[in-house]
Design a protein around this motif. Sequence first.
Motif, PDB file in Angstrom:
ATOM      1  N   GLU A 191      61.379 103.123   0.574  1.00 20.44           N
ATOM      2  CA  GLU A 191      60.220 103.617  -0.166  1.00 20.44           C
ATOM      3  C   GLU A 191      58.995 102.703  -0.073  1.00 20.44           C
ATOM      4  O   GLU A 191      57.994 102.933  -0.746  1.00 20.44           O
ATOM      5  CB  GLU A 191      60.594 103.839  -1.641  1.00 20.44           C
ATOM      6  CG  GLU A 191      61.674 104.890  -1.804  1.00 20.44           C
ATOM      7  CD  GLU A 191      61.730 105.472  -3.201  1.00 20.44           C
ATOM      8  OE1 GLU A 191      61.940 106.682  -3.315  1.00 20.44           O
ATOM      9  OE2 GLU A 191      61.556 104.701  -4.178  1.00 20.44           O
ATOM     10  N   LEU A 192      59.056 101.669   0.741  1.00 17.53           N
ATOM     11  CA  LEU A 192      57.947 100.721   0.820  1.00 17.53           C
ATOM     12  C   LEU A 192      56.640 101.391   1.204  1.00 17.53           C
ATOM     13  O   LEU A 192      55.576 101.053   0.672  1.00 17.53           O
ATOM     14  CB  LEU A 192      58.264  99.608   1.830  1.00 17.53           C
ATOM     15  CG  LEU A 192      59.393  98.648   1.467  1.00 17.53           C
ATOM     16  CD1 LEU A 192      59.572  97.625   2.577  1.00 17.53           C
ATOM     17  CD2 LEU A 192      59.127  97.957   0.138  1.00 17.53           C
ATOM     18  N   ASP A 193      56.697 102.347   2.140  1.00 14.23           N
ATOM     19  CA  ASP A 193      55.451 102.950   2.624  1.00 14.23           C
ATOM     20  C   ASP A 193      54.809 103.880   1.600  1.00 14.23           C
ATOM     21  O   ASP A 193      53.674 104.322   1.785  1.00 14.23           O
ATOM     22  CB  ASP A 193      55.672 103.681   3.946  1.00 14.23           C
ATOM     23  CG  ASP A 193      56.678 104.825   3.833  1.00 14.23           C
ATOM     24  OD1 ASP A 193      57.293 104.995   2.766  1.00 14.23           O
ATOM     25  OD2 ASP A 193      56.849 105.553   4.835  1.00 14.23           O
ATOM     26  N   ARG A 194      55.503 104.172   0.507  1.00 12.68           N
ATOM     27  CA  ARG A 194      54.935 105.000  -0.561  1.00 12.68           C
ATOM     28  C   ARG A 194      54.351 104.170  -1.697  1.00 12.68           C
ATOM     29  O   ARG A 194      53.780 104.722  -2.635  1.00 12.68           O
ATOM     30  CB  ARG A 194      56.020 105.936  -1.119  1.00 12.68           C
ATOM     31  CG  ARG A 194      56.539 106.964  -0.108  1.00 12.68           C
ATOM     32  CD  ARG A 194      57.692 107.754  -0.702  1.00 12.68           C
ATOM     33  NE  ARG A 194      57.350 108.271  -2.022  1.00 12.68           N
ATOM     34  CZ  ARG A 194      58.239 108.476  -2.999  1.00 12.68           C
ATOM     35  NH1 ARG A 194      59.514 108.176  -2.812  1.00 12.68           N
ATOM     36  NH2 ARG A 194      57.850 108.963  -4.159  1.00 12.68           N
ATOM     37  N   MET A 195      54.488 102.854  -1.620  1.00 15.08           N
ATOM     38  CA  MET A 195      54.025 101.976  -2.685  1.00 15.08           C
ATOM     39  C   MET A 195      52.596 101.511  -2.414  1.00 15.08           C
ATOM     40  O   MET A 195      52.243 101.196  -1.279  1.00 15.08           O
ATOM     41  CB  MET A 195      54.947 100.750  -2.796  1.00 15.08           C
ATOM     42  CG  MET A 195      56.393 101.072  -3.080  1.00 15.08           C
ATOM     43  SD  MET A 195      57.386  99.545  -3.169  1.00 15.08           S
ATOM     44  CE  MET A 195      59.052 100.231  -3.191  1.00 15.08           C
ATOM     45  N   ALA A 196      51.781 101.439  -3.476  1.00 19.76           N
ATOM     46  CA  ALA A 196      50.433 100.899  -3.328  1.00 19.76           C
ATOM     47  C   ALA A 196      50.484  99.467  -2.804  1.00 19.76           C
ATOM     48  O   ALA A 196      49.640  99.052  -2.007  1.00 19.76           O
ATOM     49  CB  ALA A 196      49.704 100.942  -4.666  1.00 19.76           C
TER      50      ALA A 196
END
Length: 318
Positions: A191-196
């Motif tokens: 989910e890293l790429d969905r985090m600000a």
Amino acid sequence: MADFRDRAGGVENAHYEQQYLDLMQRIWREGDERRDRTGIGTRSVFGASLRFDMADGAMPLLTTKRVYWKTATREMLWFLTGDTNIRPLVLQGVKIWNEWPHARYVKEAGEDIALDEFVQRIAEDETFAQRWGDLGPVYGKQWVDWPTYRYRKDGLFEPGEGINQVAEVVESLRSNPGSRRHIIEGWNVAELDRMALPPCHKTYQFHVAGDRLNCLLYQRSCDVALGLPFNLWSAALLARMIAQQVDLEPGELVWMGGDTHLYLNHQHLIEEQLSREPRGHPTLAIKRRPPTIFDYRIEDFEVRDYTPQGPIKAPVAV
């Protein structure tokens, strides 16, 4: 480069804050100067550590500049709710996450709106906040609702029940204090790429020694001038709350940094702070024991004997 006077690092009776100042000085003098994703540039060292004793209410609260501990506390309580939208923080006057959704709004909506105006719209318009105030599955989401997936008979996956890591750690400290698995992890690769912003303070591990609870925090990336004073307070606060919930005394906070850096545009802050001497030994009193780790309120915390020197402002790198 400014020539700061040497400090008595490692002296047994040195003020607890001295190790922080020594680290700041070492990075500024000896750190590798490098480009970074923000375009500002840093001086960086790799692999640093600090240790603080939290006995008798002691906290690693810096005194060479004012640290807004209530702001950091409100952020920690927000993490524990699992919320990922900045609106609850904005309504409390907490500004530390505003730049990231503002930058996204300017880029995606194409409206060159001032930060203050954006934040005002977040506060006043709940629908706008739902669309533009969310940070993605950052910190608290991973801490209290780590996603799981179930395999279906048709070969597809569907969401399962989230894992509350914080609650599980509290329970494991009560039932199996000698375990080496008392860990809260924020680094969810999927989910890293969905985090600000991917988690900087990513891993917390707890350790019981006798009747004391120790906490180790590992940060993959650390802005020493602006971020670390908050991170130290927040980690110690979390450890103190958990210790109260599991009937243990506060032990030691061990902080470890991966890429540990100072931004090049923070020179004025660094020079000013390194010219100051630490003073005093503030303590934290927790005035109430709520039913669970998730029920603390800002009114439950009182800092005593904190007489810091003035704040030093510097821009946040986004």
